[in-house]
Every structure is written in structure tokens, then in C-alpha cells.
Design an enzyme around this catalytic site. Structure first.
Site, PDB file in Angstrom:
ATOM      1  N   TYR A 135     -10.367  -4.234  -4.673  1.00  0.00           N
ATOM      2  CA  TYR A 135     -10.998  -3.123  -3.953  1.00  0.00           C
ATOM      3  C   TYR A 135     -12.512  -3.266  -3.881  1.00  0.00           C
ATOM      4  O   TYR A 135     -13.195  -2.382  -3.378  1.00  0.00           O
ATOM      5  CB  TYR A 135     -10.638  -1.800  -4.629  1.00  0.00           C
ATOM      6  N   LYS A 186      -0.610  -9.781 -14.390  1.00  0.00           N
ATOM      7  CA  LYS A 186       0.310 -10.815 -13.916  1.00  0.00           C
ATOM      8  C   LYS A 186      -0.271 -12.166 -14.312  1.00  0.00           C
ATOM      9  O   LYS A 186      -0.628 -13.008 -13.473  1.00  0.00           O
ATOM     10  CB  LYS A 186       0.494 -10.704 -12.395  1.00  0.00           C
ATOM     11  N   ASP A 243      -3.397   1.250  -9.112  1.00  0.00           N
ATOM     12  CA  ASP A 243      -3.137   2.103  -7.956  1.00  0.00           C
ATOM     13  C   ASP A 243      -1.641   2.247  -7.713  1.00  0.00           C
ATOM     14  O   ASP A 243      -1.136   3.328  -7.397  1.00  0.00           O
ATOM     15  CB  ASP A 243      -3.820   1.492  -6.734  1.00  0.00           C
ATOM     16  N   ASP A 247       1.234   5.773  -9.122  1.00  0.00           N
ATOM     17  CA  ASP A 247       2.090   6.552  -8.221  1.00  0.00           C
ATOM     18  C   ASP A 247       3.526   6.557  -8.728  1.00  0.00           C
ATOM     19  O   ASP A 247       4.231   7.567  -8.623  1.00  0.00           O
ATOM     20  CB  ASP A 247       2.034   5.987  -6.799  1.00  0.00           C
TER      21      ASP A 247
END
Length: 348
Positions: A135, A186, A243, A247
Site C-alpha cells: 500500500y 508468507k 487488510d 475482514d
């Protein structure tokens, strides 16, 4: 605790943002905190009226407040990414909100898609790095619009940026009963960025002998959020992964109508910003259907961040008690009625 005066910048934003913020402010006043609030017209309406999103002069005004309360930003009439990039991300980067704090807590009585999962099994905090990663805005395109287009998006991870959010996560883990921290990344594929994150966690862990550490690949963590949420206490992760999994966390904790968040500047060199996770929901705006609970919980997070922990606990308990009442048939209440009921509990 003696009440302090809080200089609060309020950005109601778009859609249901104005409705839920009104209820959050109502609860904030009821808790006995002295509020000096200034409302800012930022969002889709201002963009259409003036072509501006967040002028630099307004950004500097916001810097002078103790905290920012945001409702929701977004409208289908504005090109995708404009408000998100030029308003929300502009604030986060300018004010060094390098911690995005997302509690994932299942309140008793709240329905979860995880059948037969006890409420106490879903109680974690996700700490998402907020100013780096994918981002950061680094990348570009060549031959755009042609069959030979090239698009790049680079993930930027600095030793300084990773270490400061990891240290914040260790401190948060130390303050909680289970004292457990899980790095989610990861590392087997993102070998450069993942290695930096893992080495940083390993090194900082030596200073926190009382905190247990763990690691999970992000795809495995997504599975465990659903199958074994009790594995997690404090999760630290990068911007993109955070992010996504937050959720998922909101979904297992009852939905985004209950999901609060904070964009935190831990050093206090600029105001932190608190907001519900949900969007502006223009399809129900003005109908009194929006649940203001996530905004009210964001207010509780703000109070806690400002050192008003008793007041924060009172607001959270009022929300928990109100949720129990919903099982008794109060689910059809309007936005204002939910706000009134929680406000009354806080006042009593």
C-alpha cells in the site's frame, strides 16, 4: 479519574457515516468526557462540489487535534480509489498511523458462522502494519491499455517500519492474559520481505521472555481463523495480509456492523484516527437501518488510547449488555434507538 477535555476532529463522511457518527458522539458525551468537537466536510459531497479531497491546509488543521473520529467514506459517484487514496491513505501516511488495530472479539449472544464456537474462543487483536507493504504506492505501468501492458506494484518493507510495529505487538501481547503473539506472513514464497519480518520477530522476542511466539502462513491462518480461532491472541502482520484477515475476523465475530478499528500513531506525534470497519452503505443511507455499534466500539477504543480506560470499559460493557438485549427482540431498532439505548446504559 478526572475528566479531561478532548479536542476531537469529526469526519462523518458519506452515506451512513453521518448517522453512525451522531450516535457515537452521543455515547461519548454520556460517558462524562468533555468534548471540543469540530466537524469536517470531507468525502464525496466535497469532492463533487469543489474537486478537493483533503487540502493540505485542512490536513494541517487535523494535526492539532487529540484524535479523529471517522464515519465512513465512499460513494459510487466518485471514481474508485480517489477518496480512499487521497483522503484516508493521505491521513494515515501523513500522521504515521503505522499501527492498524483491529480487535476480533465475539460478544456473548452474537451469532457467528462458526457453529457451536464458545464466545471466549474468539478473542484476539490483529495488529496490521499501516504505512508500508504493497500500500506504499510504489509501482507503475508501461504501455497501458495495450496488449503489452506491464503493471508493477512493489511491497516496501523497512527494518525500522517492521521493528516498530512488531514491538507494539509484543507490548500488546504482554498486556493480555494469554501473552501470545503470532506472526502471519508468507515466508516460504515472499522470501525477502518474509525473512525480514521473521528475523525481526525472533530478535525482539528475546526481550519478551514472558510472551509466547508462533508463526502461521497467511493461507493457513485464514483457515485457522475459521476452524480454530482459539489459536490466536495477538496477531501481527503486514499491510495487505492484515487488510484481508481482519475482514475475515470481523465475519467470525458477528459481522462488520460490530467491527471497530483504530489507526494508531503510538508516539502521539499526530492524532490517531478511529473508525468502524464498514463502508458508507449508500443503499441504506438516511433510512435509519445502519447499526452504530461498530462506531460506538471505535469510540471506546479512542477513549482507551487517550488513557481514559475506565470510560472505555464502561462503553464496551454497555455495548455488551445491549447486545444481550437484542436476543430479547430488540433487533428491529433504528440507528437512533440503538444509540439511545447504549447511551442510557452508559449514563446510568
Amino acid at each position: 479519574m478526572e475528566s479531561r477535555n478532548i479536542r476531537l476532529a469529526v469526519i462523518p463522511g458519506d452515506g451512513i457515516g453521518t448517522e453512525v457518527v451522531a450516535e457515537g458522539l452521543k455515547v461519548l458525551e454520556a460517558v462524562g468526557t468533555k468534548i471540543d468537537a469540530t466537524h469536517y466536510d470531507l468525502g464525496a459531497a466535497r469532492y463533487h462540489r469543489t474537486g478537493e479531497t483533503l487540502p493540505d491546509s485542512v490536513l494541517e488543521e487535523l494535526r492539532g487535534y487529540d484524535a479523529i473520529l471517522l464515519g465512513a467514506v465512499g460513494d459510487p459517484s466518485v471514481p474508485p480509489g480517489v477518496l480512499e487514496r487521497d483522503l484516508l491513505l493521505k491521513i494515515r501516511f501523513a500522521f504515521d498511523h503505522y499501527v492498524n488495530l483491529r480487535p476480533v472479539k465475539l460478544f456473548p449472544g452474537v451469532e457467528t458462522p462458526l457453529a457451536d464456537t464458545p464466545a471466549e474462543d474468539i478473542d484476539m487483536v490483529v495488529i496490521r502494519e499501516g504505512t508500508e507493504g504493497l500500500y506504499a504506492g510504489t509501482g507503475g505501468t508501461m504501455r497501458r491499455g495495450t496488449a503489452y501492458e506491464i503493471a508493477t506494484q512493489e511491497s516496501l518493507n523497512t527494518a525500522h517500519g517492521v521493528e516498530r510495529v512488531v514491538r507494539y505487538a509484543f507490548e500488546k501481547a504482554r498486556s493480555r492474559p494469554r501473552k501470545k503473539l503470532t506472526l502471519v506472513h508468507k515466508t516460504n514464497v515472499l522470501t525477502f520481505a518474509g525473512d525480514l519480518w521473521q528475523r525481526t520477530v525472533n530478535r525482539v522476542a528475546e526481550e519478551y521472555a514472558d510472551v509466547t511466539t508462533d508463526y502461521s502462513h497467511v493461507d493457513a491462518a485464514s483457515m485457522f481463523f475459521v476452524t480454530q480461532p482459539e489459536r490466536f491472541d495477538v496477531v501481527v502482520t503486514d499491510n495487505l495480509f492484515g487488510d484481508i484477515i481482519t475482514d475475515l475476523g470481523a465475519a467470525i465475530a458477528g459481522g462488520i456492523g460490530l467491527a471497530a478499528s483504530g489507526n494508531i500513531n503510538p508516539e502521539g506525534t499526530a492524532p490517531s484516527m478511529f473508525e468502524p470497519v464498514h463502508g458508507s452503505a449508500p443503499d441504506i443511507a438516511g433510512q435509519g437501518k445502519a447499526d452504530p455499534t461498530a462506531t460506538i466500539l471505535s469510540v471506546a477504543m479512542m477513549l482507551d488510547h487517550l488513557g481514559l480506560r475506565d470510560e472505555a470499559a464502561k462503553v464496551e460493557q454497555a455495548v455488551a449488555d445491549d447486545i444481550v438485549e437484542r436476543l430479547a427482540g430488540w433487533s428491529s431498532r433504528s440507528t437512533r434507538e440503538i444509540g439511545d439505548d447504549i447511551t442510557e446504559r452508559v449514563s446510568s
